[in-house]
Design a protein around this motif. Structure first.
Motif, PDB file in Angstrom:
ATOM      1  N   ASP A  17       0.971  -1.491   0.256  1.00  0.00           N
ATOM      2  CA  ASP A  17      -0.257  -0.453  -0.233  1.00  0.00           C
ATOM      3  C   ASP A  17       0.785   1.094  -0.134  1.00  0.00           C
ATOM      4  O   ASP A  17       1.019   1.916   0.898  1.00  0.00           O
ATOM      5  CB  ASP A  17      -0.976   0.369   1.594  1.00  0.00           C
ATOM      6  N   CYS A  18       2.030   1.554  -0.775  1.00  0.00           N
ATOM      7  CA  CYS A  18       2.791   2.143  -0.578  1.00  0.00           C
ATOM      8  C   CYS A  18       3.059   3.422  -2.105  1.00  0.00           C
ATOM      9  O   CYS A  18       2.600   2.440  -3.111  1.00  0.00           O
ATOM     10  CB  CYS A  18       4.311   2.165  -0.626  1.00  0.00           C
ATOM     11  N   ALA A  19       3.273   4.063  -2.409  1.00  0.00           N
ATOM     12  CA  ALA A  19       2.714   4.577  -3.754  1.00  0.00           C
ATOM     13  C   ALA A  19       4.643   5.279  -3.452  1.00  0.00           C
ATOM     14  O   ALA A  19       5.213   5.986  -3.281  1.00  0.00           O
ATOM     15  CB  ALA A  19       2.708   6.562  -3.842  1.00  0.00           C
ATOM     16  N   LEU A  20       4.896   4.823  -5.029  1.00  0.00           N
ATOM     17  CA  LEU A  20       6.330   4.991  -5.882  1.00  0.00           C
ATOM     18  C   LEU A  20       5.822   5.749  -7.059  1.00  0.00           C
ATOM     19  O   LEU A  20       5.903   5.195  -7.768  1.00  0.00           O
ATOM     20  CB  LEU A  20       6.888   3.334  -5.459  1.00  0.00           C
ATOM     21  N   LYS A  21       6.914   6.834  -6.658  1.00  0.00           N
ATOM     22  CA  LYS A  21       6.573   7.235  -7.566  1.00  0.00           C
ATOM     23  C   LYS A  21       8.094   8.248  -7.964  1.00  0.00           C
ATOM     24  O   LYS A  21       8.634   8.324  -7.801  1.00  0.00           O
ATOM     25  CB  LYS A  21       5.950   9.173  -7.543  1.00  0.00           C
TER      26      LYS A  21
END
Length: 215
Positions: A155-159
């Motif tokens: 549930d991690c946003a990787l940008k």
């Protein structure tokens, strides 16, 4: 696919930190640091064992070669924190707000990074083993030349991830809420992604192998 082993941090009764500045090669054992302002201080080579850091400021704090062992860091904030070549083992980092933190050449083992947001995280040539990124936002994290083994993104946003020259083994990206790889898509060998992530990455993968998609 082997899952990451999470830390089991059980802090003993802690003594409140008595104040004062950090010291290079200082030894901090069984202490609780609450809302301490360590901005600009030098704690290079310091050892934190069985410690809790809560809502501390680490702007430009020098913690090069520091060791954090069996410790919990909650709500820390800082810009330009220097943790290059530091060791984090059996550590929980919760709800951190960090920018430009330097962890290049660091060693992370049995670490959970939960919640919060970290901008421009520098993990170049670092070694990550049994690390979980959970419910956090990572903006342009740099894993260039790093080695990742049993690392999970939940549930991690990787940008804007940079995986240039990275080595991955048992890296689980399926739980990432979003996955955007800016560089190093060719280094995904050793990772597991979901079918939907594969579709999202298709343009980048096609460009990597020189496929033109038209029509």
């Amino acid at each position: 696919m082997k899952g990451a082993r999470r830390p089991e941090v059980r802090l003993p009764p802690l003594e409140p930190y008595g104040g004062g500045e950090l010291e290079p090669d200082g030894d901090y054992d069984g202490l609780e640091f609450t809302e301490a302002d360590f901005a600009g201080q030098d704690g290079a080579g310091a050892r934190f064992m069985d410690c809790a850091l809560r809502s501390c400021a680490l702007d430009e704090t020098r913690l090069h070669h520091a060791r954090f062992l069996d410790s919990v860091l909650t709500g820390i904030r800082g810009v330009g924190t220097d943790l290059a070549e530091a060791t984090l083992r059996d550590v929980e980092l919760i709800d951190a707000r960090l920018g430009g933190v330097q962890l290049h050449g660091a060693a992370l083992e049995r670490v959970v990074i939960r919640g919060g947001k970290i901008d421009y995280l520098n993990l170049r040539t670092a070694v990550l083993k049994d690390v979980v990124f959970e419910s956090c936002v990572l903006v342009e994290p740099d894993f260039g030349g790093a080695r990742l083994e049993r690392v999970e993104f939940v549930d991690c946003a990787l940008k804007g991830v940079d995986l240039t020259a990275a080595t991955l083994k048992d890296v689980d990206l399926r739980g990432a809420a979003s996955l955007e790889i800016a560089r190093g898509v060719d280094r995904l060998a050793g990772a597991v992604i979901s079918p939907s992530q594969l579709l999202d990455l298709a343009p980048v993968l096609a460009a990597e192998v020189g496929i033109r998609v038209e029509g």
